[in-house]
Design a protein around this motif. Structure first.
Motif, PDB file in Angstrom:
ATOM      1  N   ARG A   1     176.761 124.071  39.145  1.00  0.00           N
ATOM      2  CA  ARG A   1     175.263 124.336  38.850  1.00  0.00           C
ATOM      3  C   ARG A   1     174.943 125.545  39.358  1.00  0.00           C
ATOM      4  O   ARG A   1     175.669 125.915  40.513  1.00  0.00           O
ATOM      5  CB  ARG A   1     174.487 123.296  38.905  1.00  0.00           C
ATOM      6  CG  ARG A   1     173.863 122.695  40.354  1.00  0.00           C
ATOM      7  CD  ARG A   1     174.840 122.458  41.478  1.00  0.00           C
ATOM      8  NE  ARG A   1     175.182 121.003  41.070  1.00  0.00           N
ATOM      9  CZ  ARG A   1     176.462 120.414  41.394  1.00  0.00           C
ATOM     10  NH1 ARG A   1     177.384 121.169  41.932  1.00  0.00           N
ATOM     11  NH2 ARG A   1     176.900 119.419  41.047  1.00  0.00           N
ATOM     12  N   VAL A   2     173.975 126.183  39.069  1.00  0.00           N
ATOM     13  CA  VAL A   2     173.519 127.354  39.637  1.00  0.00           C
ATOM     14  C   VAL A   2     172.227 126.969  40.828  1.00  0.00           C
ATOM     15  O   VAL A   2     171.555 126.090  40.478  1.00  0.00           O
ATOM     16  CB  VAL A   2     172.832 128.364  38.489  1.00  0.00           C
ATOM     17  CG1 VAL A   2     172.064 129.470  39.343  1.00  0.00           C
ATOM     18  CG2 VAL A   2     173.966 129.049  37.699  1.00  0.00           C
ATOM     19  N   LEU A   3     172.613 127.601  41.824  1.00  0.00           N
ATOM     20  CA  LEU A   3     171.431 127.299  42.901  1.00  0.00           C
ATOM     21  C   LEU A   3     171.003 128.780  43.511  1.00  0.00           C
ATOM     22  O   LEU A   3     171.597 129.667  43.331  1.00  0.00           O
ATOM     23  CB  LEU A   3     172.334 126.530  44.041  1.00  0.00           C
ATOM     24  CG  LEU A   3     172.314 125.252  43.953  1.00  0.00           C
ATOM     25  CD1 LEU A   3     172.617 124.477  45.286  1.00  0.00           C
ATOM     26  CD2 LEU A   3     171.370 124.172  43.218  1.00  0.00           C
ATOM     27  N   ILE A   4     170.164 128.768  44.395  1.00  0.00           N
ATOM     28  CA  ILE A   4     169.673 129.917  45.172  1.00  0.00           C
ATOM     29  C   ILE A   4     170.154 130.062  46.294  1.00  0.00           C
ATOM     30  O   ILE A   4     170.115 128.912  47.404  1.00  0.00           O
ATOM     31  CB  ILE A   4     168.180 130.002  44.981  1.00  0.00           C
ATOM     32  CG1 ILE A   4     167.329 130.063  43.885  1.00  0.00           C
ATOM     33  CG2 ILE A   4     167.324 131.133  46.270  1.00  0.00           C
ATOM     34  CD1 ILE A   4     167.845 131.439  43.140  1.00  0.00           C
TER      35      ILE A   4
ATOM     36  N   SER B   1     170.411 114.043  45.232  1.00  0.00           N
ATOM     37  CA  SER B   1     170.837 114.528  44.078  1.00  0.00           C
ATOM     38  C   SER B   1     172.249 114.245  43.645  1.00  0.00           C
ATOM     39  O   SER B   1     173.042 114.097  44.610  1.00  0.00           O
ATOM     40  CB  SER B   1     170.596 116.231  43.850  1.00  0.00           C
ATOM     41  OG  SER B   1     171.518 116.787  44.790  1.00  0.00           O
ATOM     42  N   GLU B   2     172.891 114.789  42.396  1.00  0.00           N
ATOM     43  CA  GLU B   2     174.351 114.508  42.347  1.00  0.00           C
ATOM     44  C   GLU B   2     175.060 115.212  43.195  1.00  0.00           C
ATOM     45  O   GLU B   2     176.034 114.840  43.687  1.00  0.00           O
ATOM     46  CB  GLU B   2     174.688 114.967  40.898  1.00  0.00           C
ATOM     47  CG  GLU B   2     174.116 113.742  39.873  1.00  0.00           C
ATOM     48  CD  GLU B   2     174.513 112.516  40.005  1.00  0.00           C
ATOM     49  OE1 GLU B   2     175.565 112.180  40.321  1.00  0.00           O
ATOM     50  OE2 GLU B   2     173.696 111.697  39.888  1.00  0.00           O
ATOM     51  N   LYS B   3     174.378 116.604  43.325  1.00  0.00           N
ATOM     52  CA  LYS B   3     175.432 117.435  44.070  1.00  0.00           C
ATOM     53  C   LYS B   3     175.325 116.965  45.877  1.00  0.00           C
ATOM     54  O   LYS B   3     176.485 117.107  46.493  1.00  0.00           O
ATOM     55  CB  LYS B   3     174.868 118.789  44.144  1.00  0.00           C
ATOM     56  CG  LYS B   3     173.464 119.247  44.801  1.00  0.00           C
ATOM     57  CD  LYS B   3     173.016 120.522  44.689  1.00  0.00           C
ATOM     58  CE  LYS B   3     171.978 120.774  43.428  1.00  0.00           C
ATOM     59  NZ  LYS B   3     170.894 119.606  43.095  1.00  0.00           N
TER      60      LYS B   3
ATOM     61  N   GLN C   1     164.742 113.658  40.488  1.00  0.00           N
ATOM     62  CA  GLN C   1     165.619 114.676  39.880  1.00  0.00           C
ATOM     63  C   GLN C   1     166.924 113.819  39.129  1.00  0.00           C
ATOM     64  O   GLN C   1     167.330 113.067  39.969  1.00  0.00           O
ATOM     65  CB  GLN C   1     166.029 115.860  41.037  1.00  0.00           C
ATOM     66  CG  GLN C   1     166.659 116.875  40.422  1.00  0.00           C
ATOM     67  CD  GLN C   1     167.293 117.815  41.468  1.00  0.00           C
ATOM     68  OE1 GLN C   1     168.073 117.507  42.120  1.00  0.00           O
ATOM     69  NE2 GLN C   1     166.857 119.253  41.153  1.00  0.00           N
ATOM     70  N   SER C   2     167.097 114.476  38.129  1.00  0.00           N
ATOM     71  CA  SER C   2     168.396 114.067  37.246  1.00  0.00           C
ATOM     72  C   SER C   2     168.158 112.672  36.851  1.00  0.00           C
ATOM     73  O   SER C   2     169.251 112.176  36.089  1.00  0.00           O
ATOM     74  CB  SER C   2     169.747 114.114  38.161  1.00  0.00           C
ATOM     75  OG  SER C   2     169.944 115.438  38.563  1.00  0.00           O
TER      76      SER C   2
ATOM     77  N   GLU D   1     167.975 138.519  40.097  1.00  0.00           N
ATOM     78  CA  GLU D   1     168.312 137.286  40.941  1.00  0.00           C
ATOM     79  C   GLU D   1     169.741 137.385  41.364  1.00  0.00           C
ATOM     80  O   GLU D   1     170.559 136.607  41.250  1.00  0.00           O
ATOM     81  CB  GLU D   1     168.325 136.108  39.910  1.00  0.00           C
ATOM     82  CG  GLU D   1     166.773 136.040  39.472  1.00  0.00           C
ATOM     83  CD  GLU D   1     166.726 134.629  38.813  1.00  0.00           C
ATOM     84  OE1 GLU D   1     167.669 133.925  38.263  1.00  0.00           O
ATOM     85  OE2 GLU D   1     165.482 134.171  38.295  1.00  0.00           O
TER      86      GLU D   1
ATOM     87  N   ALA E   1     169.884 125.039  49.594  1.00  0.00           N
ATOM     88  CA  ALA E   1     168.774 123.808  49.832  1.00  0.00           C
ATOM     89  C   ALA E   1     168.749 122.819  48.478  1.00  0.00           C
ATOM     90  O   ALA E   1     168.576 123.546  47.546  1.00  0.00           O
ATOM     91  CB  ALA E   1     167.548 124.098  50.482  1.00  0.00           C
ATOM     92  N   SER E   2     168.924 121.642  48.933  1.00  0.00           N
ATOM     93  CA  SER E   2     168.546 120.740  47.766  1.00  0.00           C
ATOM     94  C   SER E   2     168.416 119.108  47.952  1.00  0.00           C
ATOM     95  O   SER E   2     168.092 119.208  49.213  1.00  0.00           O
ATOM     96  CB  SER E   2     170.072 120.664  46.784  1.00  0.00           C
ATOM     97  OG  SER E   2     169.589 120.069  45.601  1.00  0.00           O
TER      98      SER E   2
HETATM   99  C1  LIG Z   1     168.659 130.337  38.981  1.00  0.00           C
HETATM  100  C2  LIG Z   1     168.564 128.705  39.315  1.00  0.00           C
HETATM  101  C3  LIG Z   1     168.178 128.520  40.633  1.00  0.00           C
HETATM  102  C4  LIG Z   1     168.180 127.198  40.909  1.00  0.00           C
HETATM  103  N1  LIG Z   1     168.020 126.806  42.369  1.00  0.00           N
HETATM  104  C5  LIG Z   1     168.078 125.703  42.830  1.00  0.00           C
HETATM  105  C6  LIG Z   1     168.117 125.433  44.256  1.00  0.00           C
HETATM  106  O1  LIG Z   1     167.916 126.264  45.002  1.00  0.00           O
HETATM  107  N2  LIG Z   1     168.106 124.049  44.475  1.00  0.00           N
HETATM  108  C7  LIG Z   1     168.251 122.994  43.503  1.00  0.00           C
HETATM  109  O2  LIG Z   1     168.297 121.877  44.072  1.00  0.00           O
HETATM  110  N3  LIG Z   1     168.369 123.323  42.262  1.00  0.00           N
HETATM  111  C8  LIG Z   1     168.272 124.507  41.714  1.00  0.00           C
HETATM  112  N4  LIG Z   1     168.388 124.757  40.429  1.00  0.00           N
HETATM  113  C9  LIG Z   1     168.933 123.733  39.659  1.00  0.00           C
HETATM  114  C10 LIG Z   1     170.184 123.240  39.457  1.00  0.00           C
HETATM  115  O3  LIG Z   1     171.021 124.010  38.721  1.00  0.00           O
HETATM  116  C11 LIG Z   1     170.565 121.785  39.084  1.00  0.00           C
HETATM  117  O4  LIG Z   1     170.109 121.613  37.702  1.00  0.00           O
HETATM  118  C12 LIG Z   1     169.782 120.770  39.850  1.00  0.00           C
HETATM  119  O5  LIG Z   1     169.657 121.021  41.281  1.00  0.00           O
HETATM  120  C13 LIG Z   1     170.395 119.274  39.631  1.00  0.00           C
HETATM  121  O6  LIG Z   1     171.764 119.539  39.934  1.00  0.00           O
HETATM  122  P1  LIG Z   1     172.558 118.242  40.261  1.00  0.00           P
HETATM  123  O7  LIG Z   1     172.460 117.199  39.324  1.00  0.00           O
HETATM  124  O8  LIG Z   1     174.157 118.464  40.020  1.00  0.00           O
HETATM  125  O9  LIG Z   1     172.390 117.722  41.727  1.00  0.00           O
HETATM  126  C14 LIG Z   1     168.702 126.031  40.126  1.00  0.00           C
HETATM  127  C15 LIG Z   1     168.818 126.550  38.699  1.00  0.00           C
HETATM  128  C16 LIG Z   1     168.770 127.888  38.452  1.00  0.00           C
HETATM  129  C17 LIG Z   1     169.286 128.319  36.669  1.00  0.00           C
END
Ligand SMILES: Cc1cc2nc3c(=O)[nH]c(=O)nc-3n(C[C@H](O)[C@H](O)[C@H](O)COP(=O)(O)O)c2cc1C
Length: 217
Positions: A66-69, A86-88, A145-146, A48, A81-82
């Motif tokens: 937090r982790v994202l792609i 969401s919180e972020k 979400q959340s 990854e 993208a998200s």
């Molecule tokens: C490897 C991995 C990839 C993730 N990719 C995404 C992503 O691309 N978009 C997303 O919204 N959340 C992704 N998440 C989940 C976020 O880490 C997070 O839990 C979620 O977006 C809620 O975050 P927030 O409450 O801060 O908005 C991923 C988590 C992991 C561990």
């Protein structure tokens, strides 16, 4: 020493071997160097390599991460993208400056990017949403979400319903799905060295030119 402390203290870090980097060779554009490092991460079989930590600041000035792609990168910036709900998403709305951090332990490399996140246009968001798998789209369309989840049966039930619905309504769009672009102001490339002589190359934007400096480890 208690057990957990012994486990933590006994864990090894930065053992190497690591790739050498030529500091003169770092180019003049962090985007170009990022592509080279990303390519190298893929060649080394990093698991990854596109997973990164997005750090944001909430309306009270408190940090969150937090982790994202990573979805894409080009000369204009780094994309993820998200949901804008969401919180972020709310944090970025209140405070656009963010940072992105990559860490690839097998090759001892870290990349830190700082800049402001901006929302892309509806067409880009729509295209990204439709490229997601059906379960990912169904989860987003639940629009929860959340928020607190009281029991997993509710999740299973609502998800099953939404999946059935999506199979009929395949072009359905979650209106809050958003692609964000981070226009970098600073990018630091960090290469671990087994003797702790880590190499740090920092690029800073100055009048739309990149200025490169090497930093002490
Ligand atoms: C490897 C991995 C990839 C993730 N990719 C995404 C992503 O691309 N978009 C997303 O919204 N959340 C992704 N998440 C989940 C976020 O880490 C997070 O839990 C979620 O977006 C809620 O975050 P927030 O409450 O801060 O908005 C991923 C988590 C992991 C561990």
């Amino acid at each position: 020493m208690n057990h957990i402390r012994a486990l933590i203290r006994g864990s090894k870090t930065l053992l190497g071997p690591f790739p050498e980097i030529n500091t003169d060779n770092g180019g003049v554009c962090p985007y170009q160097l990022f592509l080279e490092w990303f390519d190298s991460a893929v060649q080394h079989g990093i698991y990854e390599p596109h997973a990164m930590t997005l750090s944001t600041i909430d309306r009270y000035g408190h940090p969150d991460a937090r982790v994202l792609i990573l979805k894409d990168v080009d000369k204009e910036g780094w994309y993820f993208a998200s949901s804008s709900k969401s919180e972020k998403g709310k944090q970025i709305h209140d405070n656009p400056p963010v940072s992105l951090t990559f860490y690839w332990p097998q090759i001892g490399r870290q990349i830190r990017i700082r800049g402001a996140a901006e929302m892309m246009d509806q067409e880009t968001n729509k295209e990204d949403f439709l490229q997601r798998g059906i379960t990912a789209r169904a989860i987003a369309l639940l629009d929860k979400q959340s928020s607190p989840l009281d029991d997993n049966q509710t999740l299973d039930f609502l998800l099953e319903e939404k999946l059935k619905w999506l199979k009929v309504n395949q072009q359905a769009i979650y209106p809050y799905w958003t692609v964000y672009r981070v226009k970098a102001q600073e990018v630091e490339f960090w290469q671990a060295h087994t003797e702790r002589k880590h190499v740090r190359l920092k690029f800073a934007r100055s009048n739309d030119q990149w200025v490169k400096k090497q930093l002490w480890p």
